[in-house]
Design an enzyme around this catalytic site. Structure first.
Site, PDB file in Angstrom:
ATOM      1  N   LYS A 201       9.665 -47.281  -7.296  1.00 42.41           N
ATOM      2  CA  LYS A 201       9.239 -48.155  -6.213  1.00 42.41           C
ATOM      3  C   LYS A 201       9.245 -49.609  -6.665  1.00 42.41           C
ATOM      4  O   LYS A 201       8.907 -49.921  -7.811  1.00 42.41           O
ATOM      5  CB  LYS A 201       7.820 -47.735  -5.785  1.00 42.41           C
ATOM      6  CG  LYS A 201       7.236 -48.446  -4.579  1.00 42.41           C
ATOM      7  CD  LYS A 201       5.858 -47.860  -4.293  1.00 42.41           C
ATOM      8  CE  LYS A 201       5.230 -48.452  -3.033  1.00 42.41           C
ATOM      9  NZ  LYS A 201       3.897 -47.837  -2.765  1.00 42.41           N
ATOM     10  N   SER A 278       3.595 -46.107   1.719  1.00 40.83           N
ATOM     11  CA  SER A 278       4.486 -47.246   1.530  1.00 40.83           C
ATOM     12  C   SER A 278       5.651 -46.975   0.584  1.00 40.83           C
ATOM     13  O   SER A 278       6.556 -47.796   0.466  1.00 40.83           O
ATOM     14  CB  SER A 278       3.688 -48.444   1.005  1.00 40.83           C
ATOM     15  OG  SER A 278       3.073 -48.159  -0.240  1.00 40.83           O
ATOM     16  N   GLY A 299      -2.205 -45.543  -2.736  1.00 42.85           N
ATOM     17  CA  GLY A 299      -3.540 -46.096  -2.534  1.00 42.85           C
ATOM     18  C   GLY A 299      -4.199 -45.580  -1.273  1.00 42.85           C
ATOM     19  O   GLY A 299      -5.413 -45.672  -1.114  1.00 42.85           O
ATOM     20  N   GLY A 300      -3.362 -45.048  -0.357  1.00 48.74           N
ATOM     21  CA  GLY A 300      -3.885 -44.467   0.876  1.00 48.74           C
ATOM     22  C   GLY A 300      -2.927 -43.427   1.410  1.00 48.74           C
ATOM     23  O   GLY A 300      -2.711 -43.327   2.615  1.00 48.74           O
ATOM     24  N   GLY A 301      -2.328 -42.683   0.471  1.00 47.62           N
ATOM     25  CA  GLY A 301      -1.330 -41.679   0.846  1.00 47.62           C
ATOM     26  C   GLY A 301       0.095 -42.130   0.643  1.00 47.62           C
ATOM     27  O   GLY A 301       1.030 -41.473   1.107  1.00 47.62           O
ATOM     28  N   SER A 302       0.305 -43.232  -0.072  1.00 44.85           N
ATOM     29  CA  SER A 302       1.624 -43.865  -0.117  1.00 44.85           C
ATOM     30  C   SER A 302       2.684 -43.102  -0.895  1.00 44.85           C
ATOM     31  O   SER A 302       3.857 -43.428  -0.809  1.00 44.85           O
ATOM     32  CB  SER A 302       1.506 -45.285  -0.682  1.00 44.85           C
ATOM     33  OG  SER A 302       0.852 -46.127   0.232  1.00 44.85           O
TER      34      SER A 302
END
Length: 595
Positions: A201, A278, A299-302
């Site tokens: 990434k 993301s 960080g939130g499902g990325s």
């Protein structure tokens, strides 16, 4: 589910703010007031801030969004627990069982015993397939590299372009592949990842690419230092094929990024649908066959959301398990790094190489040694799997039907299913948002003030929301973290895992307007993150595995979560979940690199 009128108002309020931010941002001659630089070392920080006349958005629309999303919840809670600002958990002092085999032997045995479905249908090319070609001489890493380069060129010419890999270099790919080819010729490969194509990434530093993190303004010069995970992949002999696309600064869950350097990644299963974010490009690259392994941040499902939407495997390790040194530190308390792969076996291989303490990273220094000795068991006897059915059923009916059958499959293999309480999940949702957005706003404050006009509108909206959170909100959110981690300790005293669907919806459709101005569908964001936030907020590990497809052919995935540091049980259950899916559908966009 929220009432339809409320959801409509949410969308209208968000659209109104996005329109206003766009109007202010594009209006020529907008005055920019001076602002004292807080971080002199940030490239391009010229000491300016966004226009002060954005009062309507700041004082009217943003507070409205806060109330409608229940983000003011912390104001009304009296939480007595001390705050936990970092969800780092000490390893249990239990006596470790003596290993009869080392990790490498276990992984080799796992690859040897792994079998594809009996039918002759499609299956993803896994690490084992690459290794078989190299060992038999059917293909060399250099020949594979040539195929990858040809595929990357084709990706850029296709309509619409895949936009999975946004930076790559022919000479770099060939150099690594040639070195790997020589090692195989001399029968001295470095690891199970030697010669394996991987991408990382864009949030992760990779020499010599630009460390842009999905923006147009960061990474103005080529990177000169690798992240820890990048270095470890090089030391393992992997072929880094480039850096992958991402949602700008990781601020969304669709993968929609309309800026000029990136564009929106297309879902290989249906190019008219989002990949999720993301880590959008990493998931798309794996699903499209460009590489069997990619890395993302979560960080939130990325990691788990795009893996789910693209029908591949995604792992978020325990907080601190894999070093984040060399990743853009957008949120220091919620982000973990993890692999996206074609199979659970490949995830275990990557994890075994990447997961260890790093003196350059302050978390996970006392982590326990990874033990995979029990993942080869033929059944799931003795495992207790926790399900909160009210929470579990809060998803689309098609997803629910498939995931319920997946649970029955696990029960047939000897696991017992136990009802568990998942307390205060609304508080978890709000507290996670407060923590991640507050930390991102803190890190990005100089960028928000300097590069306001270069950010996507969705990024501006999220940072504008974050600016409204107070110190009281942040401290109370971290008090809630203490409570939630305590609840989980009680749950994991009686079960080995917690089961949920991976997402409450499948990959949303891309609309023409999304490609121009971005996407800010509040309802979709809430449903996409519903089962993800608990893991990020508390630091527990989670694994998503594809278990089926909708009637329209979009992937459906299942999530398994475990207590801190127990990724091995995730692999054990995940391997059995793979057996539940009797057919793997071929993505609409797929490159057979080994053909």
């Amino acid at each position: 589910m929220a009432p339809p009128l409320l959801l409509l108002l949410l969308s209208l309020a968000a659209a109104l703010l996005l329109f206003y931010l766009g109007f202010v941002r594009r209006r020529p001659g907008t005055p920019r007031a001076a602002f004292r630089r807080r971080e002199p070392g940030r490239a391009g920080d010229s000491g300016h801030q966004p226009p002060r006349d954005a009062a309507f958005g700041q004082f009217c629309v943003v507070p409205l969004l806060l109330r409608m999303n229940n983000f003011t919840l912390m104001h009304y809670l009296d939480i007595q627990e001390d705050p936990t600002f970092i969800p780092e958990v000490a390893a249990e002092g239990r006596k470790e069982k003596p290993e009869t085999k080392n990790t490498l032997e276990i992984l080799k045995q796992l690859m040897e015993t792994r079998s594809h479905p009996a039918n002759t249908g499609f299956s993803f090319k896994e690490i084992q397939d690459y290794l078989n070609c190299y060992r038999t001489g059917e293909l060399t890493p250099f020949q594979v590299a040539k195929n990858i380069i040809s595929s990357l060129e084709d990706c850029e010419k296709s309509s619409p372009p895949l936009r999975a890999i946004v930076q790559w270099d022919r000479a770099q790919i060939q150099k690594m592949a040639e070195a790997s080819t020589i090692r195989y010729r001399n029968k001295c490969p470095l690891s199970l990842l030697d010669g394996i194509p991987v991408c990382l990434k864009e949030e992760i530093k990779v020499v010599p690419y630009h460390h842009r993190a999905g923006t147009t303004y960061l990474g103005t010069e080529p990177e000169t230092e690798d992240a820890t995970v990048t270095r470890k992949l090089r030391e393992a002999g992997a072929i880094i094929i480039g850096v992958s696309n991402m949602h700008e600064l990781g601020t969304g869950t669709t993968g929609c990024n309309p800026n000029r350097f990136h564009g929106t990644t297309r879902n290989p299963y249906n190019p008219q649908h989002f990949t999720g974010g993301s880590s959008s490009g990493s998931a798309a690259a794996v699903a499209a066959g460009l590489c069997p392994l990619a890395l993302g941040t979560d960080g939130g499902g990325s990691v788990r959301i795009p893996a789910s939407f693209c029908g591949v495997v995604g792992l978020k390790g325990t907080f601190g398990r894999i070093s984040c040194h060399g990743c853009l530190p957008l949120s220091y308390s919620t982000v973990s790094l993890g692999p996206i792969c074609t199979s659970v076996t490949d995830a275990a291989i990557a994890f075994s190489i990447l997961a260890e303490p790093d003196p350059l990273y302050p978390y996970g220094l006392q982590q326990p040694k990874l033990s995979l000795s029990e993942i080869l068991t033929p059944d799931l006897k003795g495992l207790k799997l926790g399900v909160n059915w009210t929470f579990f059923k809060a998803c689309d009916p098609e997803i629910l039907a498939v995931c319920q059958k997946a649970i029955e499959h696990l029960q047939a293999l000897g696991a017992s299913v136990v009802d568990v309480p998942l307390s205060e999940m609304e508080e978890v949702r709000v507290a996670h948002v407060i923590c991640i957005l507050s930390e991102m706003r803190d890190f990005l404050q100089p960028d928000f003030n300097t590069h306001f006009q270069q950010m996507n509108l969705e990024t501006l909206l999220n940072l504008a929301l974050a600016s409204q959170f107070t110190a009281l909100d942040y401290i109370k959110a971290n008090r809630q973290r203490t409570r939630s981690m305590s609840f989980l300790r009680e749950i994991f005293a009686s079960v080995n895992c917690i089961l949920t669907p991976a997402t409450a919806c499948t990959a949303p459709r891309i609309h023409d307007s999304d490609l121009l101005t971005g996407n800010n569908d509040v309802l979709t964001t809430l449903r996409t993150m519903r089962y993800m936030q608990l893991g990020n907020f508390t630091g527990i590990p989670g694994l998503v595995v594809p278990v089926g497809y909708t009637a329209t052919g979009l992937p459906i995935s299942f999530q398994v979560m475990a207590k801190w540091w127990d990724e091995a049980v995730l692999f054990r259950v995940g391997l059995k979940l793979e057996q539940f899916r009797d057919v793997t559908r071929k993505p609409a966009i797929y490159y057979d690199i080994l053909a």
